[in-house]
Design an enzyme around this catalytic site. Sequence first.
Site, PDB file in Angstrom:
ATOM      1  N   ASP A   5       0.834  -1.211  -0.093  1.00 41.75           N
ATOM      2  CA  ASP A   5      -0.013  -0.151   0.037  1.00 41.75           C
ATOM      3  C   ASP A   5       0.994   1.071   0.122  1.00 41.75           C
ATOM      4  O   ASP A   5       2.065   1.305   0.706  1.00 41.75           O
ATOM      5  CB  ASP A   5      -0.800   0.056   1.369  1.00 41.75           C
ATOM      6  CG  ASP A   5      -1.590   1.320   1.303  1.00 41.75           C
ATOM      7  OD1 ASP A   5      -2.498   1.605   0.353  1.00 41.75           O
ATOM      8  OD2 ASP A   5      -1.752   1.830   2.297  1.00 41.75           O
ATOM      9  N   ASP A   7      -0.024   5.163   0.685  1.00 45.75           N
ATOM     10  CA  ASP A   7      -0.307   6.157   1.467  1.00 45.75           C
ATOM     11  C   ASP A   7      -0.453   5.608   2.861  1.00 45.75           C
ATOM     12  O   ASP A   7      -1.180   4.715   3.097  1.00 45.75           O
ATOM     13  CB  ASP A   7      -1.632   6.885   1.216  1.00 45.75           C
ATOM     14  CG  ASP A   7      -1.504   7.591  -0.175  1.00 45.75           C
ATOM     15  OD1 ASP A   7      -0.602   8.371  -0.567  1.00 45.75           O
ATOM     16  OD2 ASP A   7      -2.085   7.285  -1.245  1.00 45.75           O
TER      17      ASP A   7
END
Length: 247
Positions: A5, A7
């Site tokens: 992932d 952010d």
Amino acid sequence: VFVWDMDETLVLLKSLITGTYAKAFNGSKDVQKGIEIGKTWENQILRICDDYFFYEQIEGCNKPFVDVMREYDDELDLTDYDFKNDGFNDDDNKRKLAYRHRIIAQKYKEGLRSVFGEKMIKSWDNLYQETDDFTDKWLSSAKACVAEQNVNVIVTSGSLIPSLVKCLLFRLDDLFVYSSWEVGKYKCFSLIKERFANVQFCAIGDGWEECEAAENMQWPFVQIDPGPHRFPGLTFETLGHYIGVIY
């Protein structure tokens, strides 16, 4: 293949802009300084998107990865091509969208130094260092972790073009990037599995969607806990334990 992932896992941005990152330190960090750092990044990212990556033109045409339009590209020489006046206006014109994706892919591969001068690069380096210091080496720790692995892929819930620019600015531009903005993370994970056949996978993130997608793919999932407010000390050895449970 390690599927990350972006952010609040590899890159801190939203929590800087909202002040939630600094507030979690109960007064030991300057909240306003963190907000100013985050907004500086946000402004730079949006400006580069619009000025150099056609974002204003193709914002409504988000795709899951940059090479997805390659089949519509007739390989026309784009050296003197007039992107501002070619009549492109929507996603129905796949060939002209493919041209833009080709240029974007080239710029991403070549890096910021192919576009900007040393003075501008230096200012971004200074901003990166200021951010890294403010976040107790979160950025450089994350960068070191992905550098340890053989293949790393980013799956972000943000749209593709800003995510590519983030990777360039945050020194993650050697990673493949997939956007789940339109298709969801499970679809992105499936596309990644098709791209890298007959290998082991491991997903790393802080959200429920990537966790659920990993479970559906029967991949190990490493939960990033922002509680300590520092990038977790993940190593290849640590990730190997997660992989060993599944494989």
